[in-house]
Design a protein around this motif. Sequence first.
Motif, PDB file in Angstrom:
ATOM      1  N   LEU A  87       0.838  -1.207   0.000  1.00  0.00           N
ATOM      2  CA  LEU A  87       0.000   0.000   0.000  1.00  0.00           C
ATOM      3  C   LEU A  87       0.872   1.256   0.000  1.00  0.00           C
ATOM      4  O   LEU A  87       2.018   1.216   0.447  1.00  0.00           O
ATOM      5  N   PRO A  88       0.368   2.388  -0.499  1.00  0.00           N
ATOM      6  CA  PRO A  88      -0.992   2.594  -1.024  1.00  0.00           C
ATOM      7  C   PRO A  88      -1.160   2.106  -2.460  1.00  0.00           C
ATOM      8  O   PRO A  88      -0.186   2.019  -3.218  1.00  0.00           O
ATOM      9  N   LEU A  89      -2.420   1.815  -2.829  1.00  0.00           N
ATOM     10  CA  LEU A  89      -2.789   1.449  -4.193  1.00  0.00           C
ATOM     11  C   LEU A  89      -3.821   2.450  -4.699  1.00  0.00           C
ATOM     12  O   LEU A  89      -4.799   2.758  -3.997  1.00  0.00           O
ATOM     13  N   ASN A  90      -3.595   2.960  -5.908  1.00  0.00           N
ATOM     14  CA  ASN A  90      -4.487   3.973  -6.478  1.00  0.00           C
ATOM     15  C   ASN A  90      -4.812   3.611  -7.925  1.00  0.00           C
ATOM     16  O   ASN A  90      -3.897   3.397  -8.731  1.00  0.00           O
ATOM     17  N   PHE A  91      -6.108   3.562  -8.254  1.00  0.00           N
ATOM     18  CA  PHE A  91      -6.534   3.165  -9.602  1.00  0.00           C
ATOM     19  C   PHE A  91      -7.665   4.061 -10.090  1.00  0.00           C
ATOM     20  O   PHE A  91      -8.386   4.670  -9.293  1.00  0.00           O
ATOM     21  N   TYR A  92      -7.824   4.084 -11.412  1.00  0.00           N
ATOM     22  CA  TYR A  92      -8.993   4.737 -12.005  1.00  0.00           C
ATOM     23  C   TYR A  92      -9.347   4.030 -13.305  1.00  0.00           C
ATOM     24  O   TYR A  92      -8.518   3.349 -13.911  1.00  0.00           O
TER      25      TYR A  92
END
Length: 485
Positions: A87-92
């Motif tokens: 972590l952190p994990l960030n997606f879109y």
Amino acid sequence: MKATEIFPKSVFNIPAGLKYDTEKLLYKSGLLRSGETLTFYSLGVKILDKIKEIIINRIEAENFQKIYQFEPSIEDIKREIYNEKILPLNFYFLNDFTLYSYEITNITPKLPRILNQILDYFMQKIISQKYFTVAESNEKIIYSFSSEKRDFAFLHCPGCSNSYSLNYVSYKKEIEPKKLKKNESMKKVYTPGIKTISELCSFLNISPEKTIKTMIYKVNYNNNKEEYIAALVKGSRNINEEKLKRVLGAYKVTLANEEEIINFGHTKMGFAGPIGLDMKVIADRDIIDMKEAVVGANEEDYHIIDVIPEKDIKIDIVCDIKENKDNDLCPVCNRPMEIIEGQIVVEFSTSKENNITFNSMKIDLFNLFYLISEKNRDSEGLIFTPEFSPALCYIIPINVKNESILNASKEIYEKLIKYLDVIIDDREDSPGVKFKDADLLGIPYKIIIGNKFIKEGKVEIKERKTGKSFEIEFNNINIEFFNTL
């Protein structure tokens, strides 16, 4: 782009069924058309792509990675987390007219900050209106702008500026079982054939505010459990079934039919009352403070008067389950609230497990596009800023049959098209038709080549937003000139 290549063409006769002024302008312009489905055409797609680009650039600047999902689900991503060290994990990702973002982090979340920056940008740049932060539940916030296109209604308190969705449960308290005290003034009265609140009020000459409506519901839970409950509100109000579901943690609530009311409530439809019921009783918060209330007697042709709910009714949960309306009191400052209608732009959900925060953001790109159009228009058409316009300039040769005018227009077009989105109106239509289309499409600047060019070598620049115009030497029309505007 040449005007002769634009599809579909602008129209000024629109079909019936379009309710809103902006909706009509968008249809007339050909940016989009609605029929069996909603279709964005080339110029509309350019605007939509510019909106996407601004949001995606902001998100990618914070190291959000692009993914694809058939259906949005942060749960599927959570299953892949085997160690907090990743972590952190960030997606879109984009799905139809919606942009989704996920953040899974064990440090300070940044998605709320990013969202506020995005909203502030659009608010200040083009919408020129403050957005409302609407509490939908303890874990979900909705961001809405007031709009002519009223897809979403919510309660707003002018006093403390808090806002709540019409499904927000503002209060819930479970009541410890207690022995009821006998109320000597309570008595049963004969009410022949009286089944509705209005009939009861006429018969007893009382206000609906003095009555209690008892509704029997069948409740279904996710664990296949099923039960029947009684829900109470004042006779002047209705029950919000979405609120009732949230209070109970159920996935479905259904009004009991007459057979179920007899079998499980041991009462008759139209005469159900909360006293002596052998089932869970959920009471709206307004019920508790009532005095001398009138309720059903669970017996045909009878009601009970002078009921004091706090003493006479075995209540399991006191909560907010009524349908809201204008002037309901704010749960924070106790001042009257107002119902505002508008459009949802963003839905933001957050939850926490141990020391990990899970944030989800959903941006409605079509609603954002619509709001940009709604807040930037006049009676003649749309008024786009350069950031969102499908083209910066609309070149209008007053007479395409005049070779000098047409060649000069083409020269300007070829000079600018290398750097800017530009439209040249190469049609043989009248100048009035060309001006109308340029205004309808909301293009920021018109470049008009006419008699002034023939006589003095000058062209006219007219700004769509202000209507102001000025003349400039033909040779001075270049990319540097437009960079100074």
